[in-house]
Each structure stands twice: as C-alpha cells, then as structure tokens.
Design a protein around this motif. Sequence first.
Motif, PDB file in Angstrom:
ATOM      1  N   ARG A  83       0.828  -1.210   0.000  1.00 22.56           N
ATOM      2  CA  ARG A  83       0.000   0.000   0.000  1.00 22.56           C
ATOM      3  C   ARG A  83       0.864   1.262   0.000  1.00 22.56           C
ATOM      4  NH1 ARG A  83      -3.665  -1.363   5.164  1.00 22.56           N
ATOM      5  NH2 ARG A  83      -1.573  -1.904   5.908  1.00 22.56           N
ATOM      6  N   GLU A 115      -1.848  -1.114  11.058  1.00 22.34           N
ATOM      7  CA  GLU A 115      -0.894  -0.005  11.014  1.00 22.34           C
ATOM      8  C   GLU A 115      -0.735   0.697  12.357  1.00 22.34           C
ATOM      9  OE1 GLU A 115      -1.008   2.238   7.066  1.00 22.34           O
ATOM     10  OE2 GLU A 115      -3.112   1.783   7.467  1.00 22.34           O
ATOM     11  N   GLU A 119      -4.522   5.006   8.226  1.00 21.82           N
ATOM     12  CA  GLU A 119      -4.292   5.154   6.781  1.00 21.82           C
ATOM     13  C   GLU A 119      -2.923   5.768   6.505  1.00 21.82           C
ATOM     14  OE1 GLU A 119      -7.628   7.203   5.102  1.00 21.82           O
ATOM     15  OE2 GLU A 119      -9.021   5.576   5.554  1.00 21.82           O
ATOM     16  N   TYR A 121      -0.578   4.983   4.594  1.00 24.70           N
ATOM     17  CA  TYR A 121      -0.185   5.079   3.186  1.00 24.70           C
ATOM     18  C   TYR A 121      -0.539   6.431   2.584  1.00 24.70           C
ATOM     19  CZ  TYR A 121      -4.988   3.300   3.273  1.00 24.70           C
ATOM     20  OH  TYR A 121      -6.311   3.101   3.577  1.00 24.70           O
ATOM     21  N   GLY A 122      -1.544   7.107   3.165  1.00 30.18           N
ATOM     22  CA  GLY A 122      -1.906   8.429   2.668  1.00 30.18           C
ATOM     23  C   GLY A 122      -0.790   9.439   2.860  1.00 30.18           C
ATOM     24  N   GLN A 127      -3.664   6.806  -2.162  1.00 36.46           N
ATOM     25  CA  GLN A 127      -5.031   6.622  -1.717  1.00 36.46           C
ATOM     26  C   GLN A 127      -5.721   5.646  -2.661  1.00 36.46           C
ATOM     27  OE1 GLN A 127      -6.651   7.571   0.899  1.00 36.46           O
ATOM     28  NE2 GLN A 127      -5.171   9.018   1.792  1.00 36.46           N
ATOM     29  N   ASP A 134      -8.167  -0.493   0.425  1.00 37.14           N
ATOM     30  CA  ASP A 134      -6.713  -0.400   0.522  1.00 37.14           C
ATOM     31  C   ASP A 134      -6.051  -1.703   0.075  1.00 37.14           C
ATOM     32  OD1 ASP A 134      -7.701  -1.736   2.776  1.00 37.14           O
ATOM     33  OD2 ASP A 134      -6.049  -1.075   4.049  1.00 37.14           O
TER      34      ASP A 134
END
Length: 340
Positions: A83, A115, A119, A121-122, A127, A134
């Motif tokens: 991701r 995680e 989020e 990875y944002g 995204q 995701d």
Amino acid sequence: MKRIGFLSFGHWTPHPQSAAQSASDVLLQSIDLAVATEELGGDGAYFRVHHFARQLASPFPLLAAVGARTKRIEIGTGVIDMRYENPLYMVEDAGAADLISGGRLQLGISRGSPEQVIEGYGYFGYQPAEGETDADMARRHTAAFLQALEGEGFAEPSPRPMFPNPPGLLRLEPHSEGLRERIWWGAGSRATAEWAAGQGMNLMSSTLLTEDAGVPFHQLQAEQIRLFHDAWTAAGHHREPRTSVSRSIFPLVSEQDHAYFGLERRSADQVGMLEGGRATFGKTYAAEPEELVRQLAQDEAIAAADTLLLTVPNQLGVDYCAHIIEQVLEVAKDPALGWR
C-alpha cells in the motif's frame, strides 16, 4: 534439505535492558546477525517492514548491506506493505539489491498488517481509487511491480536524450534477471494463498491466519499450503513454487534460555480478533531439544513448507539470537525430523 533462516522485526527501544536502543543499533546488528547466521550454516536473513514504528522500515539499504557482507544465504523481507510503495521505484531498488547480493534476494510483499497510524499510506501519497479498498490498491501496486520486473520496455524514449538509448521502448534499470521468480506473497488466508499462486508468486505464511476453521493452527496452515500448490498447478506455471512458514522456536539448553522462555512451555494456539475479524495465532515452541523434536515432528505446516523462518527476539542481542539459531539448526539434524 529444509532451508532455515531468521525473521527479525527489528524492534528498538531506548530501554537500559534492550540490546537495541536505536535505529542505528538495529540496522548494524541486523547485518551482524546475518553474517553470524551464514557462519553457523543457516540459510536466510529476512526482515519485517513496519512504518511509523520503532522497527525496521526501509528495507533496501539493509538488504544491500547484508548482500555485500555475505556470500551464500538468501536475503529477503517478510513482508513489504505494498500500500505504501511506488512500484516502479521499488523495481529499481530491488534490482540493485539483488545484483549486489549476486541474485540472492527473496522479496516478500503483501497487503500489509495493521498499522501504527490511521491510513498511513496516505502520508506516503497513496489513496485507493474510487471503489477500491486499501487491499485492492496494494494488489494494483503489486501488478505494476510484477509487470515491470519482467524487464520489458514500456517507456517512450526522448528524441533528444542525455545519453544514447538502445532501440525500442525503455525498461527500468538496473534489471536483475530472474528476480521476478523470487517474489513471495505474504498470504493471511487460504483464499489469498490461492490468489498468490495464480499470480505466479511464492507463498510466505506467518504465525497467524486471518480465519478460524476450528482446527489447530498448523493444520489450517498446511491446508493453505496444499491449496496454494493446487492453484499453482491449475494456473499452469512452468516452475516449482516455494513456500515458507514462520515459527517462534526456542530450544531450552541453558539457564538463560529457561529464564527467558521457560514459561512458553505452556504456549498454545489462540483465536482472537484482528481488524474486525477472527484470526488464529500459532503457538510458541519452547522445550528441551528432545521434546522439541517430538513437538516439531507433529507440525504439518513446517513439514509441508520448504523454508522455515525463525522469529528472533532481536532486542536480546546478536549473540543470543545467534545462539537460538545455532540450537535450532542442531535440533533440525535429528533424524526424526529429517530437515537437514
């Protein structure tokens, strides 16, 4: 022969009882443990990847350094969260690390684990697209990564390049031939193992599965491996796949071993909740060598896999982790196991 290596999460904490008190400690000690493992006759050094945590994160500098300091063992990850990854830049990084090691990279990738931040990875600039989860995004990144690893040209060259180009479309460099066949998918369920087989990736299975079938963990994992092989055959791939499992195994041969892990004798499989769903967690093995042989001989998933990764408590230091690896390698020689 069953390949036996280690898997380190690379924890560090500024605590007086920790042998790894900083990121620098973890990185340098990881290299030292890989060297020690090779000297002991082990087969692999693998590293977990977690972002926003006091653990190993960016794997490729470490993999390259391990590759430069060792000659024989496999080096890899278990696993990289796709991701967070730029697939094309990752192809370049992986190609470089593989060439430095002489083609010993075994790269484990996956959708990732729970995680440290919401989020995360944002924050890396990614995204999910509209209608994607995701997990879908991770698989999309994976598809782009695998395609680019094939080494086919896809980029239109500039008519006025800085340096002369070979004819045709350009590929990413450096390209490492054969790396595409050494990509593993960290599958957390039977269904994802079948999907990985369809994509032509090896299977990496951990000490937990994100499902509960009412059977012992090792039997559920052995079924996962069987379904993976069935799906691989059905997909018509023209090579033999590889499979690995991770285990926490501690032979109790010294007073220090008993002090650290003696209570784990009572360890058992557990069923709990993970990200809103039921999951099965495998037990820790801790016993005197003879009893350990008896217990390990009954583990159907280890028997089914060609590679065993030992999860090591890296904060106890290089010497102690090397001691664990050495003792497990001794246990592996027992004819009742038939591993070595």
